[in-house]
Design an enzyme around this catalytic site. Structure first.
Site, PDB file in Angstrom:
ATOM      1  CG  HIS A 160      -1.802  -1.426   1.036  1.00 11.32           C
ATOM      2  ND1 HIS A 160      -3.419  -1.626   0.515  1.00 11.32           N
ATOM      3  CD2 HIS A 160      -1.246  -2.729   1.978  1.00 11.32           C
ATOM      4  CE1 HIS A 160      -3.228  -3.078   1.081  1.00 11.32           C
ATOM      5  NE2 HIS A 160      -2.342  -3.171   2.183  1.00 11.32           N
ATOM      6  CB  SER A 281      12.751  22.753 -14.943  1.00 10.40           C
ATOM      7  OG  SER A 281      11.298  24.011 -15.652  1.00 10.40           O
ATOM      8  CE  LYS A 287      11.279  19.156 -11.380  1.00  6.96           C
ATOM      9  NZ  LYS A 287       9.931  20.071 -11.348  1.00  6.96           N
ATOM     10  CD  GLU A 294       8.468  12.301 -15.498  1.00  8.13           C
ATOM     11  OE1 GLU A 294       7.670  13.022 -15.296  1.00  8.13           O
ATOM     12  OE2 GLU A 294       9.543  13.130 -15.714  1.00  8.13           O
ATOM     13  CE  LYS A 329       1.285  -4.798 -44.836  1.00  2.00           C
ATOM     14  NZ  LYS A 329      -0.551  -4.773 -44.546  1.00  2.00           N
TER      15      LYS A 329
HETATM   16  N1  ARG Z   1      -0.732  -4.123 -49.701  1.00  2.00           N
HETATM   17  C1  ARG Z   1      -1.596  -5.055 -49.680  1.00  2.00           C
HETATM   18  C2  ARG Z   1      -1.842  -5.953 -47.009  1.00  2.00           C
HETATM   19  O1  ARG Z   1      -1.166  -5.188 -46.828  1.00  2.00           O
HETATM   20  C3  ARG Z   1      -0.860  -6.002 -49.874  1.00  2.00           C
HETATM   21  C4  ARG Z   1      -1.588  -7.246 -49.969  1.00  2.00           C
HETATM   22  C5  ARG Z   1      -3.214  -6.298 -51.256  1.00  2.00           C
HETATM   23  N2  ARG Z   1      -3.850  -7.526 -51.019  1.00  2.00           N
HETATM   24  C6  ARG Z   1      -4.635  -7.969 -51.884  1.00  2.00           C
HETATM   25  N3  ARG Z   1      -5.030  -8.833 -53.121  1.00  2.00           N
HETATM   26  N4  ARG Z   1      -5.509  -6.619 -52.289  1.00  2.00           N
HETATM   27  O2  ARG Z   1      -1.939  -6.778 -46.835  1.00  2.00           O
END
Ligand code: ARG
Length: 467
Positions: A160, A281, A287, A294, A329
């Site tokens: 605690h 700072s 500081k 952080e 991605k």
């Molecule tokens: N740029 C696409 C992706 O990142 C690649 C695959 C695309 N395939 C398709 N049939 N449009 O997933």
């Protein structure tokens, strides 16, 4: 970006893609990061196609030389990425055809961008996991050595956030190390499922060419080809696993960060962090701010966000590939970068932590941290634990009134609360006695901390990437 039109699927279309739609659906601005893996996958694919007789050796060589040249162009920053060419795959293929002519168009025989991109991401993840693992190992090693050095350093242990019992600083650091040991296992476990090859699944159903997926898998260092083409092109659960690992790791790093921030404050004054990990700072000259911990604490949020993005991205997707997956991605790239940078920051910083031993020791003395030891002492003398708890409670109340720690009271003062207390009580009331008494596996005694550090060292060196 050049304005070349995308001809790879133009055959069945009667009008060009709307300019906005082309930009909206393109991924090249971010998936160009997969270029190295895309080329690696293409070289293996062409090699396999030649081995099964779909390409001639000359065609294979022209393709591989062309791809290697393109790799050089990309590395030198000379490659002209084109948004109308949509993604990294078609950009590289178009450039290959520009360089070597019609043979370039044969590279895509027996594959699809669907298995191509799934392969690229897995190759990318494997590379990044290996880099991350190096930093994670370095951090764990730093913690183990710090713990070993500070096996005798006494600090207050908290529950605690109130002083509870004395512990050794080494023991506290080894608690961090245990968290990371589990994260390390999760990372290596995730790597096993990343390292399976989708290539050959083609668009979704496989291909009519006599491909040999074992050859490609071996060339690319995959453990095996995937079992099912529909699953191989569509699922991104390995990316979700990685971001789960990343989220749990960052959760742990944020807990450590929080403690570092508290400990460097004037109020705790437990440690010093070297200036190179802090900033000042612009307005308050006194500081010195613990920015690195952080920021790590703050970056935890974005990684949790990426996990949520990817889970939601995959939710309810029908088999097989859907364009949704292009959204995998950016969260993944950012999670990878964040984890790697946070681990690097910690691996650099942890060995440089300077414990302020006197200050920690004084803090442990102030908080009646050996009260449990007094209760245990009374129990050993035959007092029931509940009664012992009451006796110690009265002693602490007296200590608060007289501003004395238990170890600072005279025997007569202590005897007011229980006649069973003798001179030998002072052995358990010292901080050193208290920590030394917790002398079992997992306990805070200095010799246990040294033994635990040694076991951790051995466990760490027994771990191998991909094992
Ligand atoms: N740029 C696409 C992706 O990142 C690649 C695959 C695309 N395939 C398709 N049939 N449009 O997933």
């Amino acid at each position: 970006m050049s304005q070349a039109t995308n001809q790879s699927w133009g055959g069945r279309f009667s009008e060009p893609t709307d300019a906005f739609v082309a930009r909206f659906t393109a991924s090249v601005t971010f998936d160009q990061r997969l270029a190295r893996q895309d080329i690696q996958g293409s070289i293996a694919h062409a090699t396999m196609l030649a081995r099964v007789g779909v390409l001639t050796d000359d065609e294979r060589d022209a393709i591989i030389n062309g791809l290697n040249e393109i790799q050089g162009e990309i590395e030198r920053g000379e490659f002209n990425w084109s948004v109308p060419l949509e993604d990294v795959h078609m950009n590289i293929e178009a450039r290959l055809t520009e360089k070597i002519g019609i043979t370039g168009k044969k590279l895509h025989t027996g594959r699809s961008r669907n298995d191509q991109v799934a392969t690229d991401i897995r190759l990318f993840m494997r590379d990044e996991i290996d880099v991350i693992e190096v930093e994670l190992k370095r951090l764990r090693e730093g913690m183990i050595e710090l713990a070993d050095r500070e096996a005798e350093t006494i600090m207050p242990g908290f529950t605690h956030l109130q002083t509870a019992q004395p512990v050794t600083f080494g023991h506290h650091i080894l608690a961090w190390q245990e968290m990371l040991a589990r994260d390390h296992e999760r990372l290596l476990d995730c790597r096993k499922r990343v390292n399976v090859m989708p290539l050959g699944a083609a668009a979704l159903a496989g291909t009519t060419y006599p491909i040999d997926r074992h050859v490609t898998a071996e060339l690319l260092g995959f453990d095996r080809p995937s079992e099912n083409s529909l699953d191989a092109v569509s699922d991104r659960d390995f990316a979700i696993e990685f971001t789960s690992f990343a989220s749990i790791l960052l959760m742990h790093l944020s807990r450590m960060s929080e403690e570092l921030v508290l400990w460097t404050s004037a109020q705790f004054n437990f440690i010093d962090l070297p200036d190179r990990f802090c900033t000042g700072s612009s307005i308050m000259p006194q500081k010195k701010n613990p920015d690195v911990p952080e920021l790590v604490r703050g970056k935890t949020g974005r990684v949790y966000g990426h996990l949520m993005s990817l889970l939601t991205l995959m939710k309810s997707q029908p088999l097989a590939y859907n364009k949704d997956n292009q959204e995998d991605k950016e969260p993944l790239f950012d999670a990878v970068d964040t984890v790697r940078d946070c681990l690097k920051a910690f691996a650099d910083m942890v060995p440089a932590i300077e414990p302020k031993k006197v200050s920690m020791y004084e803090a442990a003395r102030r908080g009646f941290s050996t009260a449990t030891d007094l209760a245990d002492y009374l129990v050993r003398k035959g007092v029931a634990f509940r009664d012992a708890h009451e006796i110690v409670g009265q002693s602490v109340a007296y200590g608060l009134k007289t501003e004395k720690d238990l170890s600072e009271m005279s025997l007569d003062e202590l005897k007011q609360f229980s006649a069973t207390i003798e001179q030998d009580v002072f052995e358990v009331l010292t901080l050193e006695g208290s920590v030394a008494a917790r002398n079992h596996i997992g306990g805070t005694a200095p010799n246990q901390v040294r033994a635990a550090a040694q076991r951790a060292r051995e466990a760490l060196s027994a771990l191998k990437a991909g094992a």
